[in-house]
Design a protein around this motif. Structure first.
Motif, PDB file in Angstrom:
ATOM      1  N   VAL A  22     -41.076  -4.123 -25.794  1.00  0.00           N
ATOM      2  CA  VAL A  22     -40.995  -4.227 -27.259  1.00  0.00           C
ATOM      3  C   VAL A  22     -39.654  -3.647 -27.680  1.00  0.00           C
ATOM      4  O   VAL A  22     -39.383  -2.462 -27.470  1.00  0.00           O
ATOM      5  CB  VAL A  22     -42.136  -3.448 -27.957  1.00  0.00           C
ATOM      6  N   GLY A  23     -38.795  -4.497 -28.286  1.00  0.00           N
ATOM      7  CA  GLY A  23     -37.476  -4.038 -28.714  1.00  0.00           C
ATOM      8  C   GLY A  23     -36.382  -4.711 -27.906  1.00  0.00           C
ATOM      9  O   GLY A  23     -36.309  -4.531 -26.693  1.00  0.00           O
ATOM     10  N   ILE A  26     -30.283  -2.450 -26.968  1.00  0.00           N
ATOM     11  CA  ILE A  26     -29.710  -2.237 -25.630  1.00  0.00           C
ATOM     12  C   ILE A  26     -30.702  -1.551 -24.694  1.00  0.00           C
ATOM     13  O   ILE A  26     -30.719  -1.827 -23.492  1.00  0.00           O
ATOM     14  CB  ILE A  26     -28.372  -1.467 -25.704  1.00  0.00           C
ATOM     15  N   GLY A  55     -30.885  -4.603 -34.412  1.00  0.00           N
ATOM     16  CA  GLY A  55     -30.979  -3.216 -34.894  1.00  0.00           C
ATOM     17  C   GLY A  55     -29.677  -2.457 -34.653  1.00  0.00           C
ATOM     18  O   GLY A  55     -28.584  -3.036 -34.702  1.00  0.00           O
ATOM     19  N   ALA A  61     -20.245   1.145 -33.348  1.00  0.00           N
ATOM     20  CA  ALA A  61     -18.793   1.044 -33.211  1.00  0.00           C
ATOM     21  C   ALA A  61     -18.368   0.551 -31.831  1.00  0.00           C
ATOM     22  O   ALA A  61     -17.196   0.253 -31.618  1.00  0.00           O
ATOM     23  CB  ALA A  61     -18.171   2.407 -33.493  1.00  0.00           C
ATOM     24  N   GLY A  62     -19.316   0.491 -30.896  1.00  0.00           N
ATOM     25  CA  GLY A  62     -18.985  -0.008 -29.560  1.00  0.00           C
ATOM     26  C   GLY A  62     -18.189   0.969 -28.711  1.00  0.00           C
ATOM     27  O   GLY A  62     -17.469   0.570 -27.805  1.00  0.00           O
ATOM     28  N   VAL A 193     -44.613  -6.082 -33.735  1.00  0.00           N
ATOM     29  CA  VAL A 193     -45.701  -5.456 -32.962  1.00  0.00           C
ATOM     30  C   VAL A 193     -46.320  -4.354 -33.811  1.00  0.00           C
ATOM     31  O   VAL A 193     -45.611  -3.489 -34.342  1.00  0.00           O
ATOM     32  CB  VAL A 193     -45.167  -4.888 -31.629  1.00  0.00           C
ATOM     33  N   ALA A 220     -39.368   0.210 -26.762  1.00  0.00           N
ATOM     34  CA  ALA A 220     -37.967   0.624 -26.965  1.00  0.00           C
ATOM     35  C   ALA A 220     -37.558   0.238 -28.382  1.00  0.00           C
ATOM     36  O   ALA A 220     -36.689  -0.608 -28.582  1.00  0.00           O
ATOM     37  CB  ALA A 220     -37.070  -0.058 -25.925  1.00  0.00           C
ATOM     38  N   ASN A 222     -36.601   2.393 -30.816  1.00  0.00           N
ATOM     39  CA  ASN A 222     -35.601   3.270 -31.427  1.00  0.00           C
ATOM     40  C   ASN A 222     -36.150   4.021 -32.638  1.00  0.00           C
ATOM     41  O   ASN A 222     -37.171   4.690 -32.545  1.00  0.00           O
ATOM     42  CB  ASN A 222     -34.376   2.395 -31.785  1.00  0.00           C
ATOM     43  N   ALA A 241     -26.709   5.477 -40.496  1.00  0.00           N
ATOM     44  CA  ALA A 241     -25.255   5.597 -40.337  1.00  0.00           C
ATOM     45  C   ALA A 241     -24.612   4.402 -41.028  1.00  0.00           C
ATOM     46  O   ALA A 241     -25.166   3.298 -40.997  1.00  0.00           O
ATOM     47  CB  ALA A 241     -24.876   5.612 -38.867  1.00  0.00           C
ATOM     48  N   THR A 325     -29.800   2.098 -38.411  1.00  0.00           N
ATOM     49  CA  THR A 325     -30.651   3.287 -38.295  1.00  0.00           C
ATOM     50  C   THR A 325     -30.635   3.809 -36.868  1.00  0.00           C
ATOM     51  O   THR A 325     -30.936   3.078 -35.927  1.00  0.00           O
ATOM     52  CB  THR A 325     -32.105   2.965 -38.707  1.00  0.00           C
ATOM     53  N   MET A 326     -30.267   5.072 -36.750  1.00  0.00           N
ATOM     54  CA  MET A 326     -30.231   5.721 -35.439  1.00  0.00           C
ATOM     55  C   MET A 326     -31.532   6.506 -35.251  1.00  0.00           C
ATOM     56  O   MET A 326     -32.251   6.765 -36.210  1.00  0.00           O
ATOM     57  CB  MET A 326     -29.045   6.686 -35.370  1.00  0.00           C
ATOM     58  N   GLY A 355     -26.395   5.640 -28.042  1.00  0.00           N
ATOM     59  CA  GLY A 355     -27.130   4.783 -27.103  1.00  0.00           C
ATOM     60  C   GLY A 355     -26.259   3.850 -26.294  1.00  0.00           C
ATOM     61  O   GLY A 355     -26.596   3.529 -25.153  1.00  0.00           O
ATOM     62  N   MET A 356     -25.127   3.408 -26.856  1.00  0.00           N
ATOM     63  CA  MET A 356     -24.280   2.492 -26.087  1.00  0.00           C
ATOM     64  C   MET A 356     -23.751   3.199 -24.846  1.00  0.00           C
ATOM     65  O   MET A 356     -23.486   2.572 -23.830  1.00  0.00           O
ATOM     66  CB  MET A 356     -23.105   1.977 -26.937  1.00  0.00           C
TER      67      MET A 356
HETATM   68  C1  LIG Z   1     -23.394   2.689 -37.499  1.00  0.00           C
HETATM   69  C2  LIG Z   1     -23.703   3.102 -36.088  1.00  0.00           C
HETATM   70  C3  LIG Z   1     -22.655   3.408 -35.212  1.00  0.00           C
HETATM   71  C4  LIG Z   1     -22.928   3.781 -33.898  1.00  0.00           C
HETATM   72  N1  LIG Z   1     -21.887   3.918 -33.011  1.00  0.00           N
HETATM   73  C5  LIG Z   1     -22.155   4.126 -31.688  1.00  0.00           C
HETATM   74  C6  LIG Z   1     -21.108   4.100 -30.731  1.00  0.00           C
HETATM   75  O1  LIG Z   1     -19.962   3.813 -31.041  1.00  0.00           O
HETATM   76  N2  LIG Z   1     -21.406   4.400 -29.443  1.00  0.00           N
HETATM   77  C7  LIG Z   1     -22.685   4.678 -29.054  1.00  0.00           C
HETATM   78  O2  LIG Z   1     -22.901   5.003 -27.887  1.00  0.00           O
HETATM   79  N3  LIG Z   1     -23.717   4.597 -29.923  1.00  0.00           N
HETATM   80  C8  LIG Z   1     -23.473   4.319 -31.230  1.00  0.00           C
HETATM   81  N4  LIG Z   1     -24.498   4.220 -32.116  1.00  0.00           N
HETATM   82  C9  LIG Z   1     -25.882   4.414 -31.627  1.00  0.00           C
HETATM   83  C10 LIG Z   1     -26.394   3.184 -30.900  1.00  0.00           C
HETATM   84  O3  LIG Z   1     -26.166   2.028 -31.659  1.00  0.00           O
HETATM   85  C11 LIG Z   1     -27.904   3.369 -30.655  1.00  0.00           C
HETATM   86  O4  LIG Z   1     -28.114   4.611 -30.008  1.00  0.00           O
HETATM   87  C12 LIG Z   1     -28.464   2.262 -29.766  1.00  0.00           C
HETATM   88  O5  LIG Z   1     -28.100   1.010 -30.251  1.00  0.00           O
HETATM   89  C13 LIG Z   1     -29.975   2.389 -29.698  1.00  0.00           C
HETATM   90  O6  LIG Z   1     -30.456   1.295 -28.971  1.00  0.00           O
HETATM   91  P1  LIG Z   1     -32.004   0.953 -28.958  1.00  0.00           P
HETATM   92  O7  LIG Z   1     -32.174  -0.224 -28.084  1.00  0.00           O
HETATM   93  O8  LIG Z   1     -32.741   2.212 -28.635  1.00  0.00           O
HETATM   94  O9  LIG Z   1     -32.355   0.642 -30.476  1.00  0.00           O
HETATM   95  P2  LIG Z   1     -32.147  -0.653 -31.411  1.00  0.00           P
HETATM   96  O10 LIG Z   1     -30.878  -1.338 -31.104  1.00  0.00           O
HETATM   97  O11 LIG Z   1     -32.344  -0.194 -32.798  1.00  0.00           O
HETATM   98  O12 LIG Z   1     -33.318  -1.602 -30.968  1.00  0.00           O
HETATM   99  C14 LIG Z   1     -34.661  -1.413 -31.348  1.00  0.00           C
HETATM  100  C15 LIG Z   1     -35.254  -2.769 -31.590  1.00  0.00           C
HETATM  101  O13 LIG Z   1     -36.649  -2.623 -31.824  1.00  0.00           O
HETATM  102  C16 LIG Z   1     -37.030  -3.606 -32.768  1.00  0.00           C
HETATM  103  N5  LIG Z   1     -38.293  -3.173 -33.374  1.00  0.00           N
HETATM  104  C17 LIG Z   1     -38.543  -2.026 -34.027  1.00  0.00           C
HETATM  105  N6  LIG Z   1     -39.846  -1.956 -34.385  1.00  0.00           N
HETATM  106  C18 LIG Z   1     -40.416  -3.106 -33.935  1.00  0.00           C
HETATM  107  C19 LIG Z   1     -41.750  -3.604 -33.991  1.00  0.00           C
HETATM  108  N7  LIG Z   1     -42.772  -2.905 -34.536  1.00  0.00           N
HETATM  109  N8  LIG Z   1     -42.002  -4.835 -33.457  1.00  0.00           N
HETATM  110  C20 LIG Z   1     -40.994  -5.539 -32.877  1.00  0.00           C
HETATM  111  N9  LIG Z   1     -39.724  -5.097 -32.792  1.00  0.00           N
HETATM  112  C21 LIG Z   1     -39.449  -3.882 -33.302  1.00  0.00           C
HETATM  113  C22 LIG Z   1     -35.870  -3.645 -33.736  1.00  0.00           C
HETATM  114  O14 LIG Z   1     -35.838  -4.870 -34.444  1.00  0.00           O
HETATM  115  C23 LIG Z   1     -34.681  -3.466 -32.809  1.00  0.00           C
HETATM  116  O15 LIG Z   1     -34.104  -4.695 -32.426  1.00  0.00           O
HETATM  117  C24 LIG Z   1     -24.271   3.886 -33.454  1.00  0.00           C
HETATM  118  C25 LIG Z   1     -25.316   3.580 -34.335  1.00  0.00           C
HETATM  119  C26 LIG Z   1     -25.044   3.181 -35.628  1.00  0.00           C
HETATM  120  C27 LIG Z   1     -26.186   2.814 -36.538  1.00  0.00           C
END
Ligand SMILES: Cc1cc2nc3c(=O)[nH]c(=O)nc-3n(C[C@H](O)[C@H](O)[C@H](O)COP(=O)(O)OP(=O)(O)OC[C@H]3O[C@@H](n4cnc5c(N)ncnc54)[C@H](O)[C@@H]3O)c2cc1C
Length: 384
Positions: A22-23, A26, A55, A61-62, A193, A220, A222, A241, A325-326, A355-356
C-alpha cells in the motif's frame, strides 16, 4: 476518507495475491522492487490512491544526501558515534545502490557533491566539528570557511559550510517511475485503502473498489500512516513542506545546498530553474497536518531567502509553487515494524524529510524482514 452506506454496499472485486504494497511512493515502490529481486515468483500488487510519486516522493527537491540535513555532530550528540556512523553509512549505501541500479535510467541522477551552509556562527562551529568527526570516522568531508562556502555555492552571507563529495541529486518522479517499472508489479491507482483485517493465512486489504486477500502486506503510506493504522498516530506526525521553482536563470549553482540546520534547501536544475524549499521553522503552527496548499507568507519567505543569499536570483519570477506532506518521528529516524495483530504485515515510514536519501535501501530492509531473510545492521536503528 469515509464511505457512505450506499458506497460501501457497492459490490467489491475480490482478488487473491501474494503481496499487497500500500503506497506507491519511493518506500512502497522500493519494497516491491526488492521483493521481485528476492522472491521473483511472488505476485506483488502496489496500490495507491494516486499515481506513483503522487505524494511526497514526487514533491521533493531530489537531494540524495548523507546523514541528516542538520549536521553529523548533532547526530553524534543524539545517537552516539557508533549509531550516527551507522546512519551515515546507511544513507551512503542507499545512494550507491541508486547509482548502481539506475545510473543509466534517464532519471537525471548526478554526483554533484553537496554543501550544508551555516546560517549562524554556531552552526558553522557545528559543521567544523562535523568535518572533524567524519574524518576521524574515516568518512571524507571538508569544512569550508565563509569565503569558500560562498565560492562553492555562488552565494553570500553564510558563515561556513560542510562539503560532502558523495552528495547527489535526482529527478524524484523519474526515479520512482524507474523503480516501479523495474519492480514488475501490477500497479493499481485510484484505490483508497481503508482497513486491514487478519485472516488465518495473512491479511485482507480493504479498499473502496477492490478487496485483496494477501499472504503478505506492506504499508508504506508515509504521513497517512496514523490514518490507516491509528496505533501509529503518536509515532508518525504529518508535517507540511513548501517549495517553489523560479523561471530559468543563468546557471550559477552546481551543488545542492542545505542551510539553517536543514530549514532551507536550494538547487538549480540544468534547465536553469532554481528550486527552493523550507522556511517551515518560521511558520511552525501552520505547517502541520495533511492539507496540500501553499501560503503567501511562507512563499514570500522562500523568495526573501533567495534574494538574501543568492544575489543572482534577486529579480526571480516564480514558475511553480507546491507543498507536500512529510512524515516525522521524534528522533528523526525512519521506522519499520510489524503490524500488531497481523501476521506477515510490515509498515515503514517516518523518513522525517529525507526519504529520497534512505528509502531505496530501506525497501530492501523491509523486503528482507517480510520474507524473514537476512537482517541489515541498520534495522537495529529503525525497528520498533
Ligand atoms: C517539499 C518536500 C521536499 C523534500 N525534499 C527532500 C529531499 O530533497 N531529499 C530527501 O531525501 N527527501 C526529501 N523530502 C522527503 C521525501 O520526499 C519523503 O521522505 C519521501 O518521499 C517519503 O516517501 P514515502 O514513499 O514514504 O511517502 P510518499 O511518497 O508520501 O508515498 C506514500 C503514498 O501512500 C499513498 N497513500 C496514503 N494513504 C493511502 C491509502 N489509505 N490508500 C492508498 N494509498 C495511500 C499516497 O497517495 C502516497 O502516494 C521532501 C519532502 C517534501 C514534501
Amino acid at each position: 476518507m469515509t464511505l457512505s452506506h450506499w458506497q460501501s454496499r457497492r459490490d467489491r472485486v475480490n482478488k487473491k495475491v501474494d503481496v499487497v504494497v500500500v503506497g506507491a511512493g519511493i518506500a512502497g515502490a522500493s519494497t516491491a522492487f526488492w521483493l521481485r529481486r528476492l522472491a521473483p515468483s511472488m505476485q506483488v500488487v502496489i496500490v495507491d490512491r494516486h499515481e506513483p510519486a503522487g505524494g511526497a516522493s514526487g514533491r521533493n527537491a531530489g537531494f540524495l544526501l548523507q546523514g541528516h540535513a542538520t549536521s553529523f555532530a548533532e547526530d553524534v550528540d543524539r545517537l552516539g558515534i557508533e549509531r550516527a556512523t551507522l546512519f551515515w553509512d546507511y544513507t551512503l549505501e542507499n545512494r550507491d545502490l541508486v547509482f548502481s541500479e539506475f545510473a543509466t535510467a534517464g532519471i537525471h541522477l548526478r554526483e554533484t557533491g553537496s554543501v550544508t551552509a551555516a546560517g549562524s556562527p554556531i552552526e558553522a562551529e557545528r559543521l567544523a566539528r562535523s568535518a572533524e568527526l567524519l574524518r576521524d570516522a574515516g568518512r571524507p568531508a571538508r569544512y569550508l570557511d565563509a569565503a569558500q562556502a560562498a565560492d562553492a555555492t555562488a552565494s553570500s552571507g553564510y558563515y561556513g559550510g560542510l562539503h560532502i563529495a558523495t552528495g547527489a541529486v535526482v529527478d524524484p518522479v523519474r526515479l520512482v517511475q524507474a523503480i516501479v517499472e523495474r519492480a514488475g508489479a501490477e500497479v493499481v491507482t485510484g484505490l483508497h485503502v481503508s482497513a486491514l483485517e487478519p485472516t488465518p493465512d495473512g491479511c485482507v486489504v480493504v479498499s473502496d473498489r477492490v478487496t485483496y486477500e494477501a499472504s503478505h502486506v506492506v504499508v508504506a503510506v508515509n504521513a497517512a500512516s496514523g490514518l490507516l493504522l491509528p496505533g501509529l498516530s503518536s509515532t508518525i506526525r504529518p508535517v507540511r513542506a513548501q517549495m517553489l521553482a523560479t523561471d530559468p536563470l543563468p546557471i550559477q549553482l552546481n551543488v545542492p545546498v542545505y542551510s539553517h540546520e536543514g530549514y532551507y534547501y536550494v538547487r538549480q536544475l540544468s534547465s536553469g530553474h532554481v528550486l527552493v524549499g523550507g522556511a517551515r521553522h518560521l511558520h511552525r503552527a501552520a505547517e502541520v497536518g495533511h492539507e496540500d496548499a501553499t501560503t503567501v507568507a511562507l512563499q514570500e519567505d522562500l523568495s526573501r531567502y533567495l534574494r538574501t543569499h543568492f544575489s543572482w536570483c534577486a529579480s526571480h519570477t516564480v514558475k511553480e509553487r507546491w507543498s507536500g506532506t512529510m512524515a516525522f518521528t521524534d528522533d528523526k529516524l525512519p521506522k519499520v515494524g510489524h503490524i500488531p495483530g497481523l501476521d506477515r504485515a510490515v509498515w515503514v515510514g517516518g523518513f522525517s524529510g529525507h526519504g529520497m536519501s534512505m528509502a531505496f535501501l530501506t525497501g530492501r530492509v523491509v523486503a528482507d524482514l517480510l520474507l524473514q531473510r537476512s537482517r541489515h545492521p541498520v534495522l537495529d536503528l529503525l525497528e520498533v
